[in-house]
Write a protein that holds these residues in place. Structure first.
Motif, PDB file in Angstrom:
ATOM      1  N   PHE A  82      24.883  37.023  47.347  1.00  0.00           N
ATOM      2  CA  PHE A  82      24.592  36.539  46.001  1.00  0.00           C
ATOM      3  C   PHE A  82      24.901  35.044  45.933  1.00  0.00           C
ATOM      4  O   PHE A  82      25.862  34.570  46.562  1.00  0.00           O
ATOM      5  CB  PHE A  82      25.450  37.257  44.963  1.00  0.00           C
ATOM      6  CG  PHE A  82      25.134  38.713  44.753  1.00  0.00           C
ATOM      7  CD1 PHE A  82      24.222  39.393  45.550  1.00  0.00           C
ATOM      8  CD2 PHE A  82      25.747  39.417  43.725  1.00  0.00           C
ATOM      9  CE1 PHE A  82      23.943  40.730  45.360  1.00  0.00           C
ATOM     10  CE2 PHE A  82      25.480  40.753  43.503  1.00  0.00           C
ATOM     11  CZ  PHE A  82      24.587  41.408  44.327  1.00  0.00           C
ATOM     12  N   THR A  83      24.108  34.325  45.138  1.00  0.00           N
ATOM     13  CA  THR A  83      24.319  32.895  44.967  1.00  0.00           C
ATOM     14  C   THR A  83      24.159  32.527  43.501  1.00  0.00           C
ATOM     15  O   THR A  83      23.122  32.814  42.902  1.00  0.00           O
ATOM     16  CB  THR A  83      23.314  32.086  45.798  1.00  0.00           C
ATOM     17  OG1 THR A  83      23.392  32.477  47.168  1.00  0.00           O
ATOM     18  CG2 THR A  83      23.610  30.591  45.682  1.00  0.00           C
ATOM     19  N   SER A  84      25.179  31.893  42.957  1.00  0.00           N
ATOM     20  CA  SER A  84      25.115  31.431  41.573  1.00  0.00           C
ATOM     21  C   SER A  84      24.709  29.964  41.544  1.00  0.00           C
ATOM     22  O   SER A  84      25.128  29.183  42.406  1.00  0.00           O
ATOM     23  CB  SER A  84      26.473  31.602  40.902  1.00  0.00           C
ATOM     24  OG  SER A  84      26.398  31.249  39.535  1.00  0.00           O
ATOM     25  N   SER A  85      23.907  29.620  40.547  1.00  0.00           N
ATOM     26  CA  SER A  85      23.490  28.234  40.375  1.00  0.00           C
ATOM     27  C   SER A  85      23.247  27.986  38.901  1.00  0.00           C
ATOM     28  O   SER A  85      23.273  28.917  38.093  1.00  0.00           O
ATOM     29  CB  SER A  85      22.233  27.937  41.193  1.00  0.00           C
ATOM     30  OG  SER A  85      21.155  28.729  40.748  1.00  0.00           O
ATOM     31  N   ARG A  86      22.995  26.736  38.548  1.00  0.00           N
ATOM     32  CA  ARG A  86      22.776  26.415  37.144  1.00  0.00           C
ATOM     33  C   ARG A  86      21.762  25.299  37.008  1.00  0.00           C
ATOM     34  O   ARG A  86      21.639  24.445  37.880  1.00  0.00           O
ATOM     35  CB  ARG A  86      24.076  26.031  36.445  1.00  0.00           C
ATOM     36  CG  ARG A  86      24.788  24.843  37.049  1.00  0.00           C
ATOM     37  CD  ARG A  86      25.979  24.442  36.192  1.00  0.00           C
ATOM     38  NE  ARG A  86      27.038  25.434  36.164  1.00  0.00           N
ATOM     39  CZ  ARG A  86      27.950  25.513  35.180  1.00  0.00           C
ATOM     40  NH1 ARG A  86      27.885  24.684  34.153  1.00  0.00           N
ATOM     41  NH2 ARG A  86      28.906  26.417  35.230  1.00  0.00           N
ATOM     42  N   ASP A  87      21.083  25.292  35.878  1.00  0.00           N
ATOM     43  CA  ASP A  87      20.192  24.212  35.490  1.00  0.00           C
ATOM     44  C   ASP A  87      20.752  23.645  34.198  1.00  0.00           C
ATOM     45  O   ASP A  87      20.594  24.258  33.126  1.00  0.00           O
ATOM     46  CB  ASP A  87      18.758  24.731  35.308  1.00  0.00           C
ATOM     47  CG  ASP A  87      17.774  23.618  34.995  1.00  0.00           C
ATOM     48  OD1 ASP A  87      18.158  22.623  34.341  1.00  0.00           O
ATOM     49  OD2 ASP A  87      16.604  23.763  35.383  1.00  0.00           O
ATOM     50  N   ASN A  88      21.417  22.506  34.293  1.00  0.00           N
ATOM     51  CA  ASN A  88      22.072  21.956  33.106  1.00  0.00           C
ATOM     52  C   ASN A  88      21.079  21.534  32.037  1.00  0.00           C
ATOM     53  O   ASN A  88      21.359  21.644  30.838  1.00  0.00           O
ATOM     54  CB  ASN A  88      22.967  20.777  33.496  1.00  0.00           C
ATOM     55  CG  ASN A  88      24.205  21.219  34.260  1.00  0.00           C
ATOM     56  OD1 ASN A  88      24.709  22.327  34.058  1.00  0.00           O
ATOM     57  ND2 ASN A  88      24.689  20.360  35.144  1.00  0.00           N
ATOM     58  N   ALA A  89      19.914  21.057  32.440  1.00  0.00           N
ATOM     59  CA  ALA A  89      18.908  20.639  31.460  1.00  0.00           C
ATOM     60  C   ALA A  89      18.423  21.826  30.632  1.00  0.00           C
ATOM     61  O   ALA A  89      18.146  21.696  29.431  1.00  0.00           O
ATOM     62  CB  ALA A  89      17.742  19.974  32.168  1.00  0.00           C
ATOM     63  N   LYS A  90      18.324  22.975  31.262  1.00  0.00           N
ATOM     64  CA  LYS A  90      17.880  24.184  30.560  1.00  0.00           C
ATOM     65  C   LYS A  90      19.039  25.007  30.015  1.00  0.00           C
ATOM     66  O   LYS A  90      18.817  26.028  29.370  1.00  0.00           O
ATOM     67  CB  LYS A  90      17.050  25.053  31.514  1.00  0.00           C
ATOM     68  CG  LYS A  90      15.750  24.423  31.953  1.00  0.00           C
ATOM     69  CD  LYS A  90      14.967  25.374  32.852  1.00  0.00           C
ATOM     70  CE  LYS A  90      13.634  24.760  33.252  1.00  0.00           C
ATOM     71  NZ  LYS A  90      12.852  25.669  34.132  1.00  0.00           N
ATOM     72  N   LYS A  91      20.266  24.577  30.312  1.00  0.00           N
ATOM     73  CA  LYS A  91      21.461  25.310  29.883  1.00  0.00           C
ATOM     74  C   LYS A  91      21.386  26.773  30.321  1.00  0.00           C
ATOM     75  O   LYS A  91      21.684  27.694  29.554  1.00  0.00           O
ATOM     76  CB  LYS A  91      21.666  25.203  28.368  1.00  0.00           C
ATOM     77  CG  LYS A  91      21.888  23.784  27.884  1.00  0.00           C
ATOM     78  CD  LYS A  91      22.192  23.732  26.393  1.00  0.00           C
ATOM     79  CE  LYS A  91      22.438  22.304  25.937  1.00  0.00           C
ATOM     80  NZ  LYS A  91      22.754  22.231  24.488  1.00  0.00           N
ATOM     81  N   THR A  92      20.976  26.955  31.539  1.00  0.00           N
ATOM     82  CA  THR A  92      20.757  28.295  32.067  1.00  0.00           C
ATOM     83  C   THR A  92      21.515  28.486  33.370  1.00  0.00           C
ATOM     84  O   THR A  92      21.497  27.619  34.247  1.00  0.00           O
ATOM     85  CB  THR A  92      19.262  28.564  32.278  1.00  0.00           C
ATOM     86  OG1 THR A  92      18.593  28.445  31.025  1.00  0.00           O
ATOM     87  CG2 THR A  92      19.024  29.956  32.841  1.00  0.00           C
ATOM     88  N   LEU A  93      22.149  29.637  33.469  1.00  0.00           N
ATOM     89  CA  LEU A  93      22.875  30.041  34.662  1.00  0.00           C
ATOM     90  C   LEU A  93      22.027  31.067  35.409  1.00  0.00           C
ATOM     91  O   LEU A  93      21.365  31.892  34.772  1.00  0.00           O
ATOM     92  CB  LEU A  93      24.211  30.658  34.260  1.00  0.00           C
ATOM     93  CG  LEU A  93      25.197  31.049  35.346  1.00  0.00           C
ATOM     94  CD1 LEU A  93      25.783  29.807  36.007  1.00  0.00           C
ATOM     95  CD2 LEU A  93      26.307  31.907  34.747  1.00  0.00           C
ATOM     96  N   TYR A  94      22.051  31.001  36.744  1.00  0.00           N
ATOM     97  CA  TYR A  94      21.262  31.926  37.550  1.00  0.00           C
ATOM     98  C   TYR A  94      22.158  32.657  38.545  1.00  0.00           C
ATOM     99  O   TYR A  94      23.170  32.123  39.004  1.00  0.00           O
ATOM    100  CB  TYR A  94      20.180  31.183  38.331  1.00  0.00           C
ATOM    101  CG  TYR A  94      19.209  30.424  37.465  1.00  0.00           C
ATOM    102  CD1 TYR A  94      19.327  29.049  37.290  1.00  0.00           C
ATOM    103  CD2 TYR A  94      18.167  31.083  36.811  1.00  0.00           C
ATOM    104  CE1 TYR A  94      18.448  28.352  36.492  1.00  0.00           C
ATOM    105  CE2 TYR A  94      17.276  30.386  36.014  1.00  0.00           C
ATOM    106  CZ  TYR A  94      17.426  29.022  35.853  1.00  0.00           C
ATOM    107  OH  TYR A  94      16.549  28.334  35.053  1.00  0.00           O
ATOM    108  N   LEU A  95      21.740  33.867  38.892  1.00  0.00           N
ATOM    109  CA  LEU A  95      22.391  34.588  39.972  1.00  0.00           C
ATOM    110  C   LEU A  95      21.300  35.159  40.861  1.00  0.00           C
ATOM    111  O   LEU A  95      20.541  36.032  40.431  1.00  0.00           O
ATOM    112  CB  LEU A  95      23.283  35.700  39.454  1.00  0.00           C
ATOM    113  CG  LEU A  95      24.121  36.412  40.522  1.00  0.00           C
ATOM    114  CD1 LEU A  95      25.156  35.461  41.123  1.00  0.00           C
ATOM    115  CD2 LEU A  95      24.810  37.659  39.946  1.00  0.00           C
TER     116      LEU A  95
END
Length: 112
Positions: A68-81
């Motif tokens: 599993f890998t967590s990441s984020r897009d700060n411009a979209k204020k969205t967290l991903y897994l």
């Protein structure tokens, strides 16, 4: 008002992949750590990962480390897994967490 909304769950075969999203609002997303948790049927809530503002600092449960890998897009204020090499034991409702708050969750079912 703080809002967390997960999406992206579904039914996938063992070995498959999914990408979960957590759309957020109401707090300074780019400056705070967030976590992913999951709850399998009949089991307690379980910590999966913590995403820090620097991805190199992210931490993972030993059960998901390397898959599993967590990441984020700060411009979209969205967290991903990103969930790869899924196993049947990964079946659970997945939640994103900020402080004491969680979203409604998204169901991930791994089954052949």
């Amino acid at each position: 008002e703080v809002q967390l909304v997960e999406s992206g769950g579904g039914l996938v075969q063992p070995g498959g992949s999914l990408r979960l999203s957590c759309a957020t609002s109401g707090f300074p997303f780019s400056t705070v750590a967030m976590s992913w948790e999951r709850q399998a049927p009949g089991k307690d809530l379980e910590w999966v990962a913590t995403d820090y503002t620097r991805s190199s600092s992210n931490t993972y449960s030993t059960l998901v480390q390397g898959r599993f890998t967590s990441s984020r897009d700060n411009a979209k204020k969205t967290l991903y897994l990103q969930l790869d090499a899924l196993k049947t034991e990964d079946t659970a409702v997945y939640y994103c967490q900020y402080g004491s708050l969680r979203g409604p969750g998204t169901q991930v079912t791994v089954s052949s």
